[in-house]
Design an enzyme around this catalytic site. Sequence first.
Site, PDB file in Angstrom:
ATOM      1  N   ASP A 283      27.456 153.258  48.858  1.00  0.00           N
ATOM      2  CA  ASP A 283      26.906 152.842  47.669  1.00  0.00           C
ATOM      3  C   ASP A 283      26.166 151.268  47.822  1.00  0.00           C
ATOM      4  OD1 ASP A 283      26.602 152.037  44.907  1.00  0.00           O
ATOM      5  OD2 ASP A 283      28.890 151.766  44.519  1.00  0.00           O
TER       6      ASP A 283
ATOM      7  N   LYS B 171      22.591 155.741  41.886  1.00  0.00           N
ATOM      8  CA  LYS B 171      22.745 155.148  40.544  1.00  0.00           C
ATOM      9  C   LYS B 171      21.247 154.700  40.215  1.00  0.00           C
ATOM     10  CE  LYS B 171      27.376 153.009  41.710  1.00  0.00           C
ATOM     11  NZ  LYS B 171      28.263 151.867  41.787  1.00  0.00           N
TER      12      LYS B 171
ATOM     13  N   GLU C  57      36.525 152.239  33.387  1.00  0.00           N
ATOM     14  CA  GLU C  57      35.792 153.955  33.335  1.00  0.00           C
ATOM     15  C   GLU C  57      36.947 154.945  33.037  1.00  0.00           C
ATOM     16  OE1 GLU C  57      34.674 154.278  37.818  1.00  0.00           O
ATOM     17  OE2 GLU C  57      33.115 152.655  37.415  1.00  0.00           O
TER      18      GLU C  57
ATOM     19  N   GLU D 256      34.079 156.285  49.442  1.00  0.00           N
ATOM     20  CA  GLU D 256      32.788 155.542  49.146  1.00  0.00           C
ATOM     21  C   GLU D 256      33.024 153.931  49.676  1.00  0.00           C
ATOM     22  OE1 GLU D 256      30.640 153.795  44.978  1.00  0.00           O
ATOM     23  OE2 GLU D 256      31.763 155.862  45.112  1.00  0.00           O
TER      24      GLU D 256
END
Length: 426
Positions: free
Chosen positions: A312, A337, A205, A285
């Site tokens: 998540d 997402k 990322e 998260e």
Amino acid sequence: MSEIIDIHAREILDSRGNPTIEVDVTLDDGSTGRAAVPSGASTGAYEAHEQRDGDKARYNGKGVLKAVDAVNGEICNELAGMDATEQRLVDTLMIDLDGTENKSRLGANAILGVSLAVAKAAAESSALPLYRYLGGANARILPTPMMNIINGGAHADNPVDIQEFMIMPVSAESISEAVRMGAEVFHALKKTLHDAGHNTNVGDEGGFAPNLASADEAIGFIMKSIEKAGYRPGEDIALALDAASTEFYKNGKYELAGEGKSLSSEQFGQYLADLCGRYPILSIEDGMAEDDWDGWVALTELLGDRVQLVGDDLFVTNPDRLAIGLQKGAANSILVKVNQIGTLSETLDAVELAHLHGYTAVMSHRSGETEDSTIADLAVATNCGQIKTGSLSRSDRIAKYNQLIRIEEELGPIGMYAGLARINAG
């Protein structure tokens, strides 16, 4: 009526060099929409099914030609002649056509590619930008970014157990200023790591993936870099973590192999609370594993009044999973997402349900991304006020920041940067 006359899919590559699906939708007035589907590295067990070919002779079995065929065949035949502005009907028809609970027959990647491309084509046909088409006149909140500048866990080849260490430019007055602040800290961190003898290679990322020993060491480097860039930790720039704890939850224990610790749910909660007590961490998260509901409830009772606790893997953008969390009192925020649930309509439902019950929502990328910047528009369309789209390097991440800057310019004086306003942190 904006009639769908053609749907065409192809196999392309994502940011990790793995195949993914891209879909073009054409309407009878000449309008077109294109969407490319992302893919995750640390995936939740309850996510919608991503269709892969399994042919080891092509891309080590990761090809998506089956999904491409599903789009170009069954899905195209089913949707031809439909009104592209009937998004929910389009999505419902694809769900029914698939016929499985987790979209495993046609593939969530096939269905999502079509769902997003239809929305983009309809927006073009309506002569509206995507964020305005989906969000209406009130879509005007520019999200506070969570910028992943040190990578660990499944996103990097290093001993750090926690997957993401992020910065949030909370004192910025615009998204363009927030991006500048993040970039300045990113470059300060690169020099700080280099001067300490660490490599400055980046992970999936775009964040650095140095060979560090612990979360404390990673956070220490970030704190120094914030100050070196001329900002105040906690006041100008806050911290956020993605523990991705499902990845190291084994036999009822949280196995922090990099730090040599084996912790119970209660002990891991205290571990996180200790970090929050010593550093300006606003958001965590996946602080507990996806099936550790008791751990999640206890963590929420421990930290939920002062830290945003984002589900998540716990919620996988699924309104049904979120409803369970709401009933139990687990977490206070949902990560969104689009490929976890597989259609635009269901994604919007999850955000709406979260907001209805006082939970925040964070629009998110995946570790395997493309140049597609749809999530930037979705963040503004839903006014969710937070976006997680990687570091300040790699074009697949920068594409989303650049799109937000363009949207901010289009919105002009009616646009508003979220800052701290949309974060559940006490």
